[in-house]
Design a protein around this motif. Sequence first.
Motif, PDB file in Angstrom:
ATOM      1  N   THR A  94      33.456  19.219  -5.812  1.00 15.18           N
ATOM      2  CA  THR A  94      34.965  18.483  -6.152  1.00 15.18           C
ATOM      3  C   THR A  94      35.843  18.346  -5.160  1.00 15.18           C
ATOM      4  OG1 THR A  94      35.643  20.500  -7.308  1.00 15.18           O
ATOM      5  CG2 THR A  94      34.659  18.586  -8.675  1.00 15.18           C
ATOM      6  N   TYR A  95      35.532  19.519  -4.257  1.00 16.65           N
ATOM      7  CA  TYR A  95      36.389  19.649  -2.957  1.00 16.65           C
ATOM      8  C   TYR A  95      36.525  18.425  -1.885  1.00 16.65           C
ATOM      9  CZ  TYR A  95      32.491  20.962  -0.321  1.00 16.65           C
ATOM     10  OH  TYR A  95      31.282  20.751   0.332  1.00 16.65           O
ATOM     11  N   ARG A  96      35.276  17.801  -2.121  1.00 21.15           N
ATOM     12  CA  ARG A  96      35.192  16.388  -1.408  1.00 21.15           C
ATOM     13  C   ARG A  96      35.182  15.101  -2.026  1.00 21.15           C
ATOM     14  NH1 ARG A  96      29.983  16.639   2.204  1.00 21.15           N
ATOM     15  NH2 ARG A  96      31.284  14.723   2.865  1.00 21.15           N
ATOM     16  N   LEU A  97      35.892  15.249  -3.361  1.00 25.15           N
ATOM     17  CA  LEU A  97      36.036  13.927  -4.212  1.00 25.15           C
ATOM     18  C   LEU A  97      37.616  13.726  -4.519  1.00 25.15           C
ATOM     19  CD1 LEU A  97      33.133  14.390  -6.633  1.00 25.15           C
ATOM     20  CD2 LEU A  97      33.225  12.787  -4.620  1.00 25.15           C
ATOM     21  N   ALA A  98      38.004  12.516  -4.760  1.00 22.50           N
ATOM     22  CA  ALA A  98      39.356  12.548  -5.120  1.00 22.50           C
ATOM     23  C   ALA A  98      39.553  13.019  -6.210  1.00 22.50           C
ATOM     24  CB  ALA A  98      39.721  10.913  -4.985  1.00 22.50           C
ATOM     25  N   GLY A 100      38.460  15.639  -7.615  1.00 22.70           N
ATOM     26  CA  GLY A 100      38.719  16.977  -7.587  1.00 22.70           C
ATOM     27  C   GLY A 100      40.083  17.513  -7.199  1.00 22.70           C
ATOM     28  N   TYR A 101      41.106  16.410  -6.984  1.00 19.34           N
ATOM     29  CA  TYR A 101      42.287  16.805  -6.835  1.00 19.34           C
ATOM     30  C   TYR A 101      43.296  16.128  -7.936  1.00 19.34           C
ATOM     31  CZ  TYR A 101      40.464  18.467  -2.531  1.00 19.34           C
ATOM     32  OH  TYR A 101      39.830  19.010  -1.566  1.00 19.34           O
ATOM     33  N   VAL A 105      47.174  17.721  -8.405  1.00 21.52           N
ATOM     34  CA  VAL A 105      48.315  16.761  -7.945  1.00 21.52           C
ATOM     35  C   VAL A 105      49.284  16.221  -8.991  1.00 21.52           C
ATOM     36  CG1 VAL A 105      48.587  14.548  -6.609  1.00 21.52           C
ATOM     37  CG2 VAL A 105      46.996  16.184  -5.652  1.00 21.52           C
ATOM     38  N   LYS A 108      51.664  18.790 -10.164  1.00 21.88           N
ATOM     39  CA  LYS A 108      52.333  19.293  -9.183  1.00 21.88           C
ATOM     40  C   LYS A 108      53.602  18.152  -8.993  1.00 21.88           C
ATOM     41  CE  LYS A 108      49.413  22.155  -6.548  1.00 21.88           C
ATOM     42  NZ  LYS A 108      48.413  22.167  -5.542  1.00 21.88           N
ATOM     43  N   LEU A 126      43.748   4.249  -5.723  1.00 21.56           N
ATOM     44  CA  LEU A 126      42.587   3.616  -5.737  1.00 21.56           C
ATOM     45  C   LEU A 126      41.931   4.051  -7.286  1.00 21.56           C
ATOM     46  CD1 LEU A 126      40.975   3.438  -2.426  1.00 21.56           C
ATOM     47  CD2 LEU A 126      41.452   1.387  -3.783  1.00 21.56           C
ATOM     48  N   THR A 129      38.267   5.128  -8.228  1.00 19.60           N
ATOM     49  CA  THR A 129      37.582   6.386  -7.478  1.00 19.60           C
ATOM     50  C   THR A 129      38.217   7.727  -8.030  1.00 19.60           C
ATOM     51  OG1 THR A 129      39.238   6.542  -5.847  1.00 19.60           O
ATOM     52  CG2 THR A 129      37.331   5.205  -5.179  1.00 19.60           C
ATOM     53  N   PHE A 130      38.945   7.610  -8.902  1.00 15.38           N
ATOM     54  CA  PHE A 130      39.808   9.174  -9.407  1.00 15.38           C
ATOM     55  C   PHE A 130      38.871   9.352 -10.953  1.00 15.38           C
ATOM     56  CE2 PHE A 130      43.348   7.648  -6.942  1.00 15.38           C
ATOM     57  CZ  PHE A 130      43.080   8.354  -5.902  1.00 15.38           C
TER      58      PHE A 130
END
Lengths: 130, 340
Positions: A94-98, A100-101, A105, A108, A126, A129-130
Amino acid sequence: MSNVREQSHPSNGDLTSPAEGDLKPYVVFTQLNRGDPHMYAGCVDAADQQMALQFAREHYGQDQKCVNIWVVPKEAVTATNYDTDLIWRHTDQTYRLARGYSKPVKDKWRKLRRAEDLKEYEKDDLKETF
Amino acid sequence: MSGSANVGVHVDHARDEDPAKMAEFEAKINAGELLEPDDWMPQAYRQGMLKMAEHHANSEIIGALPEGEWITRAPSLRRKLALTAKVQDEVGHGQMLYRVSQDLGKSRDQMLRDLITGRTKYHNVFNYPAPTWGDIAMIQWLIDGAAIMNQKTLADGAYGPYVRTMKRINMEEAFHFKSGEDMVLTLMSGTKMQRQMGQEAFDRWWYPALMFFGPPDKPHAEQLPPMRWRMKTVTNDNLRRRFINRFAPAAIDLGLKIHVVKKDDNGMVIERKPDENLRLDETTGNWSFTQPDWDEFYRVIRGNGPCNAKRLALRRFSYEQGRWVRHAILRGNAGLPPAA
Ligand SMILES: [Fe+2]
Ligand SMILES: [Fe+2]
């Protein structure tokens, strides 16, 4: 019954003519609309590329909208092996997928911004892609 | 990060072209059809698209350099994994775009050589330094954010291979942008020192981000070939306005101050003052702001930015160091390692 069929007798055993061998397999890719990617549709057997194209038009180009066809000799396709080739690693990526954040995000931002401002800002994300 | 917005596409349209074919070509474009490499297109269009795709490819691989330097210094394992993946993505974008360019008629090796020798350009924004981790955060939030905005509109263009590549790239850009947001939010919700690092990095990157969309529009930009032929679909100034409307209020809510800055030759800020023109016009919904220093923009494009020489030197070094690898591959005796 026609004469020809009357004269053909049922018989057993080997054919007298030699085995003929098969046509070559071709992989077919069809494109549904201009600009779309070509997608794997199936295979046809043909003697050469032109014949393969002709067969592909008949088999795969008639039952749904199709604007373009590619044929590729099957032997030209090199593929991975399901059992021995791991493509998508099974560890957490997941660190390399939108996506994952997206949750951290959002959490925060919520501490810093009014809901309506955040909504306005997120309009340019976008979404697909999320 | 990436982008091709500020490439100057000067196309000399319709010269010596068959008017009937030209009319058919423009009708296709107006009908929203996508063009494929084998379709008829005016010479100027092919050249313009090549220039744009090549510039974009160059920008992707040069853009990976400042961020690559930070992989070994990432503050946590997760950030290190993310930055490694991001840099890998950018180089991959370069590969895809060189492929698109090759189909338009130029050899990849020639493109790599022209980049190193300065015959072709890459995006101006990569000529600025990234001296702290805060810069890595700001680059991914502001510059990748600007790149997505720009590339979303490029994905509405008319040249099929470029449009498909933009769509693919944008999926990955979404990750770059989100992880950038996460880093910026972490910094700006952190200690006083972290917030200061964030502010200083923001001061370095805000104006390069505004310049990212290219110089102010020429009069009647919509009627000039790049837009008439849907190589681009939104003007530079409109993209810049969208960017500011989105990012200025977000920056303010993050606790950042938007400064007009003066930089030294190394790209470090030596003077800053609040942007006095920055305000929201309630009637139009648009933010007004102080324009970037366009003299600086052209100075940097001409090769006199803080990092131009450094970036190209590294590219040259890696091209020369990688020669034996390319030779081995071309000779066919560089067997791939067995799959793990
Ligand atoms: Fe990116
Ligand atoms: Fe990119």
